[in-house]
Write an enzyme that holds these catalytic residues in place. Sequence first.
Site, PDB file in Angstrom:
ATOM      1  N   ASN A  62      36.745  43.269  87.511  1.00 30.48           N
ATOM      2  CA  ASN A  62      35.451  43.443  86.922  1.00 30.48           C
ATOM      3  C   ASN A  62      35.934  43.179  85.256  1.00 30.48           C
ATOM      4  O   ASN A  62      36.670  43.632  84.825  1.00 30.48           O
ATOM      5  CB  ASN A  62      35.095  44.941  86.824  1.00 30.48           C
ATOM      6  CG  ASN A  62      34.044  45.209  85.856  1.00 30.48           C
ATOM      7  OD1 ASN A  62      33.476  44.559  85.293  1.00 30.48           O
ATOM      8  ND2 ASN A  62      33.840  46.641  85.550  1.00 30.48           N
ATOM      9  N   TRP A  63      35.209  41.919  85.056  1.00 29.11           N
ATOM     10  CA  TRP A  63      35.576  41.270  83.527  1.00 29.11           C
ATOM     11  C   TRP A  63      34.731  42.170  82.491  1.00 29.11           C
ATOM     12  O   TRP A  63      35.030  41.927  81.506  1.00 29.11           O
ATOM     13  CB  TRP A  63      35.176  39.909  83.706  1.00 29.11           C
ATOM     14  CG  TRP A  63      36.280  38.971  84.129  1.00 29.11           C
ATOM     15  CD1 TRP A  63      37.428  39.441  84.772  1.00 29.11           C
ATOM     16  CD2 TRP A  63      36.651  37.676  83.868  1.00 29.11           C
ATOM     17  NE1 TRP A  63      38.228  38.363  85.038  1.00 29.11           N
ATOM     18  CE2 TRP A  63      37.713  37.324  84.459  1.00 29.11           C
ATOM     19  CE3 TRP A  63      36.037  36.711  83.116  1.00 29.11           C
ATOM     20  CZ2 TRP A  63      38.380  35.897  84.298  1.00 29.11           C
ATOM     21  CZ3 TRP A  63      36.716  35.459  82.951  1.00 29.11           C
ATOM     22  CH2 TRP A  63      37.790  35.034  83.546  1.00 29.11           C
ATOM     23  N   LYS A  64      33.909  42.978  82.955  1.00 30.16           N
ATOM     24  CA  LYS A  64      33.257  43.655  82.013  1.00 30.16           C
ATOM     25  C   LYS A  64      32.488  42.560  80.942  1.00 30.16           C
ATOM     26  O   LYS A  64      32.175  41.526  81.219  1.00 30.16           O
ATOM     27  CB  LYS A  64      34.045  44.705  81.156  1.00 30.16           C
ATOM     28  CG  LYS A  64      34.561  45.594  82.221  1.00 30.16           C
ATOM     29  CD  LYS A  64      35.305  46.823  81.414  1.00 30.16           C
ATOM     30  CE  LYS A  64      35.951  47.518  82.660  1.00 30.16           C
ATOM     31  NZ  LYS A  64      36.392  48.864  82.221  1.00 30.16           N
ATOM     32  N   HIS A 116      28.403  51.230  87.908  1.00 33.87           N
ATOM     33  CA  HIS A 116      29.854  51.481  87.261  1.00 33.87           C
ATOM     34  C   HIS A 116      29.724  52.660  86.182  1.00 33.87           C
ATOM     35  O   HIS A 116      28.810  52.839  85.562  1.00 33.87           O
ATOM     36  CB  HIS A 116      30.346  49.963  86.492  1.00 33.87           C
ATOM     37  CG  HIS A 116      31.531  50.181  85.909  1.00 33.87           C
ATOM     38  ND1 HIS A 116      32.033  50.521  84.608  1.00 33.87           N
ATOM     39  CD2 HIS A 116      32.828  49.589  86.508  1.00 33.87           C
ATOM     40  CE1 HIS A 116      33.099  50.439  84.503  1.00 33.87           C
ATOM     41  NE2 HIS A 116      33.701  49.932  85.565  1.00 33.87           N
ATOM     42  N   GLU A 152      30.673  52.848  83.178  1.00 38.17           N
ATOM     43  CA  GLU A 152      30.059  52.522  81.878  1.00 38.17           C
ATOM     44  C   GLU A 152      28.581  52.404  82.059  1.00 38.17           C
ATOM     45  O   GLU A 152      27.829  52.746  80.813  1.00 38.17           O
ATOM     46  CB  GLU A 152      30.833  51.025  81.347  1.00 38.17           C
ATOM     47  CG  GLU A 152      32.164  51.486  80.910  1.00 38.17           C
ATOM     48  CD  GLU A 152      33.171  50.218  81.317  1.00 38.17           C
ATOM     49  OE1 GLU A 152      32.843  49.103  81.168  1.00 38.17           O
ATOM     50  OE2 GLU A 152      34.320  50.517  81.159  1.00 38.17           O
ATOM     51  N   GLU A 188      35.965  55.283  91.450  1.00 33.64           N
ATOM     52  CA  GLU A 188      36.559  55.109  90.120  1.00 33.64           C
ATOM     53  C   GLU A 188      36.589  56.643  89.596  1.00 33.64           C
ATOM     54  O   GLU A 188      35.657  56.759  88.884  1.00 33.64           O
ATOM     55  CB  GLU A 188      35.733  54.228  89.394  1.00 33.64           C
ATOM     56  CG  GLU A 188      35.938  52.734  90.161  1.00 33.64           C
ATOM     57  CD  GLU A 188      35.745  51.573  89.273  1.00 33.64           C
ATOM     58  OE1 GLU A 188      36.876  50.692  88.856  1.00 33.64           O
ATOM     59  OE2 GLU A 188      34.884  51.637  88.480  1.00 33.64           O
ATOM     60  N   GLY A 235      40.317  52.272  82.107  1.00 28.95           N
ATOM     61  CA  GLY A 235      40.868  51.854  81.104  1.00 28.95           C
ATOM     62  C   GLY A 235      41.705  52.564  79.919  1.00 28.95           C
ATOM     63  O   GLY A 235      41.913  52.546  79.114  1.00 28.95           O
ATOM     64  N   SER A 288      42.661  51.653  86.168  1.00 30.03           N
ATOM     65  CA  SER A 288      44.026  51.497  85.790  1.00 30.03           C
ATOM     66  C   SER A 288      45.009  50.725  86.722  1.00 30.03           C
ATOM     67  O   SER A 288      46.358  51.101  86.805  1.00 30.03           O
ATOM     68  CB  SER A 288      44.662  52.786  85.232  1.00 30.03           C
ATOM     69  OG  SER A 288      43.855  53.140  84.217  1.00 30.03           O
ATOM     70  N   GLY A 298      40.095  46.334  86.411  1.00 27.24           N
ATOM     71  CA  GLY A 298      39.265  45.766  85.088  1.00 27.24           C
ATOM     72  C   GLY A 298      40.129  45.215  84.227  1.00 27.24           C
ATOM     73  O   GLY A 298      40.308  43.945  84.557  1.00 27.24           O
TER      74      GLY A 298
HETATM   75  C1  PEP Z   1      36.925  49.230  85.720  1.00 27.26           C
HETATM   76  O1  PEP Z   1      36.227  49.216  84.861  1.00 27.26           O
HETATM   77  O2  PEP Z   1      36.340  49.087  86.986  1.00 27.26           O
HETATM   78  C2  PEP Z   1      38.158  49.455  85.936  1.00 27.26           C
HETATM   79  C3  PEP Z   1      38.767  49.793  86.723  1.00 27.26           C
HETATM   80  O3  PEP Z   1      38.928  49.373  84.837  1.00 27.26           O
HETATM   81  P1  PEP Z   1      40.498  49.367  84.331  1.00 27.26           P
HETATM   82  O4  PEP Z   1      41.194  49.086  85.570  1.00 27.26           O
HETATM   83  O5  PEP Z   1      40.625  48.598  83.273  1.00 27.26           O
HETATM   84  O6  PEP Z   1      40.721  50.942  84.424  1.00 27.26           O
END
Ligand code: PEP
Length: 234
Positions: free
Chosen positions: A7-9, A85, A87, A154, A160, A196, A217
Amino acid sequence: MKIIAGNWKMNGTRTTLSEMVSALQSVESENTVVLCVPYTMLGIDGGRISLGAQDVSRHTHGAFTGEVSASMIADTGAKYVIVGHSERRQYHNETNSIVREKAAAALANGLIPIICVGETMDEKQAGKTMAVIESGVRESVPNDVNTDIIIAYEPRWAIGAGLTPTEAEIAEAHTLIAKTLAEMGLGGTPVLYGASVKGSNAAEIMSIPNVDGVLVGGASLKPDDFIPIITSVK
Ligand code: PEP
């Protein structure tokens, strides 16, 4: 075989995506690799990467300035879309019922929705983790699913943050999700873990029962971080 989804956000450019595509061309792995990127990067040839979007409108078309419909995403050749998601839930007030509508729009247009569920730190501390996960699955998955969907667990407090739940916590969550999906007639639906994930913990996480892959992410942005995750498991 596992599903490794990135997921590049709101990061990257068409150039950095092309660089990722080239870097992955020579990577030997039977895992399914998906990258969910900003809309502006869809439509490029992803090579061995299947592309996806990070959100979708629940509406089909019309006066919804700034929104992008599922048919438009499918029109780019994308195959996946993340819905719900954390966010989106946090900054855009998306509820399970909105997420369900978005997933239904995706399915109606041949896209595979990656439906995210997970608890906040407040919910975790209040002992509500399992209830939030179960209602997330029951309420965010459309009723009449007869094609592929993916669930991503998640834990919202860990995204993050460089934090991960214990292996036992991940196992408990994934077992509950698998059981809930089976009760809904959706046994066998892949369930990804996200938050993470990095090269150093990916193999261990994907060895946990009922973990069918990962949603990544930060560590999906650069080939040097993403490739070790893809090659960490067969
Ligand atoms: C995400 O945003 O879906 C995610 C898993 O982020 P990260 O791996 O940076 O925690």
